[in-house]
Design a protein around this motif. Sequence first.
Motif: not given
Length: 154
Positions: A35-36, A80-82, A152-154, A29-30
């Motif tokens: 991202v978890f 995939a989340a990114c 943590v993502i940007e 989940t984002v």
Amino acid sequence: MQNIEQKLKSMNIELPQSVMPAANYVPYTVVGNMVFVSGTLPMKDGKPQDIGKVGKEFTVEQAQATAKLCGINILSHVKAACGGNLDRVKKCVRLGVFVNSAAGFTDQPKVANGVSDFMVGLFGDAGKHARFAVGVSELPFGVAVEVDATFVIE
């Protein structure tokens, strides 16, 4: 910073495709820039690997490799989340490591080092994280290790 995909290639690691779980939840989940990643098993070619208890069927060293495999599968979900770009990862915040432990086994932190060392080796300082490592009596499909993560993502 080195391209993460190139670094994975230099480590001879190919990420599998992120797949949906068989139960009623999502693999990640984002929320905002976080991202978890759900608990992730040591799957390969769609099949659970390393069935058994650490301290009985598996040594610490074997379980470390299992934990690393969980980390590789986690990264498939993070990718995939990114949107396919792991260079968007800014920090591995936390890892939770569950070890299917034989009675009396107390080296769960050593097992967790398998995935911790992998994240630090891949992301450098951005891979340093908070962590827990606990022994449990059973895990899904009887696997030796399960790992969840937060990034943590940007």
